[in-house]
Design a protein around this motif. Sequence first.
Motif, PDB file in Angstrom:
ATOM      1  N   GLU A 164      -7.612  -5.987  -7.795  1.00 10.71           N
ATOM      2  CA  GLU A 164      -7.755  -4.624  -8.304  1.00 10.71           C
ATOM      3  C   GLU A 164      -9.205  -4.161  -8.207  1.00 10.71           C
ATOM      4  O   GLU A 164      -9.488  -3.027  -7.790  1.00 10.71           O
ATOM      5  CB  GLU A 164      -7.278  -4.572  -9.762  1.00 10.71           C
ATOM      6  CG  GLU A 164      -7.231  -3.183 -10.367  1.00 10.71           C
ATOM      7  CD  GLU A 164      -6.162  -2.314  -9.725  1.00 10.71           C
ATOM      8  OE1 GLU A 164      -6.358  -1.093  -9.710  1.00 10.71           O
ATOM      9  OE2 GLU A 164      -5.158  -2.851  -9.212  1.00 10.71           O
ATOM     10  N   ARG A 224      -9.924  -3.525  -4.568  1.00 10.94           N
ATOM     11  CA  ARG A 224      -9.347  -2.261  -4.107  1.00 10.94           C
ATOM     12  C   ARG A 224     -10.215  -1.086  -4.528  1.00 10.94           C
ATOM     13  O   ARG A 224     -10.426  -0.139  -3.762  1.00 10.94           O
ATOM     14  CB  ARG A 224      -7.933  -2.086  -4.676  1.00 10.94           C
ATOM     15  CG  ARG A 224      -6.871  -2.962  -4.053  1.00 10.94           C
ATOM     16  CD  ARG A 224      -5.482  -2.478  -4.450  1.00 10.94           C
ATOM     17  NE  ARG A 224      -4.459  -3.444  -4.075  1.00 10.94           N
ATOM     18  CZ  ARG A 224      -3.895  -4.294  -4.902  1.00 10.94           C
ATOM     19  NH1 ARG A 224      -4.270  -4.310  -6.173  1.00 10.94           N
ATOM     20  NH2 ARG A 224      -2.977  -5.124  -4.482  1.00 10.94           N
ATOM     21  N   SER A 276      -3.937   3.093   3.866  1.00 17.57           N
ATOM     22  CA  SER A 276      -3.705   2.244   2.699  1.00 17.57           C
ATOM     23  C   SER A 276      -2.236   2.266   2.294  1.00 17.57           C
ATOM     24  O   SER A 276      -1.647   1.224   1.964  1.00 17.57           O
ATOM     25  CB  SER A 276      -4.582   2.719   1.534  1.00 17.57           C
ATOM     26  OG  SER A 276      -4.317   1.978   0.362  1.00 17.57           O
ATOM     27  N   ALA A 279      -3.915   1.564  -7.305  1.00 20.61           N
ATOM     28  CA  ALA A 279      -5.091   1.221  -6.503  1.00 20.61           C
ATOM     29  C   ALA A 279      -6.032   2.404  -6.308  1.00 20.61           C
ATOM     30  O   ALA A 279      -7.247   2.226  -6.236  1.00 20.61           O
ATOM     31  CB  ALA A 279      -4.646   0.691  -5.137  1.00 20.61           C
TER      32      ALA A 279
END
Length: 303
Positions: free
Chosen positions: A77, A80, A289, A117
Amino acid sequence: MYDPTRLAALVAVSEAGSITRAAERLGYTVPALSQQLAKLEREAGTGLLVRHHRGARLTGAGELLVARARRVLDEMERARHELAQLAGLSGGRLRVGTFTTAGIHLLPPVLTAFRRAHPDVELTVADHEPPHGVAAVAAGEVDLALTHAYEPAETAPLPAAVSAERILVEELVLVTQPGHALASQTARLPLSALAGQPLISMAPTHPPRQAVERALARAGATPSVVVETPGYALVCALVSAGLGIAVVPEMVARTAATPVGTRLLEPGDLRRTISVVHRTDDPGAAAHSFRALLRGAYGRSAG
């Protein structure tokens, strides 16, 4: 290496105490989440959950993996977030086109993961039944779109500015009223056995279905009701009410809102391929993404 999506699913079950509550939290259907957990157990080579009437609890191996998974997911996380800042994903927007089945059963968990994200990216979702999603991407109306093609089919070439990536391939299966004789056995049913059967004909003038409709006509299935718009929920409801049989994608049969009987067909060459289409020249960081998340969630089923 364990799939991060499946690790997140296991963590969600450990926190929610049941697969049903975890599925609601993640935006999955219960069968889809159960499938992800079963794949994770195969990757781990051991049982991770004990299911019981009140929910589910972790085994010793599951507790160990969840403890490690939380640290891995936290690190991912943070990565990201940092990569999003580098890629310019701390703002902007992503416009997604989808057709109904994918919008209900495939898109929600991927949208959830994308929002987690990239919380600052504005998301819009528009309905584009195939083949209109391809045209919407080519025209710049959406950044990417989920679309489908059937086999057999006469496939139209993509516009020069558009590329496609296969996400999921599924068979078309027979659906019947519960208790129907055709669905009473587990062996594949020869297509010829549909001769004389009343068929709920699924949008025979709709380009993606035309070749499938012709294959059913050659097998001798007799149109009983014609559904002029591509609405599988209505098709399954009519089948459930006993107005005929139908041939629909496996995902549709598995998630039908009305009770239906199902059976695989022989030969198994009636299929639907779900793809994501995007602009070839400059898809953008957000679209890139999103495609990666789709690939991670469903790409191994593309065959």
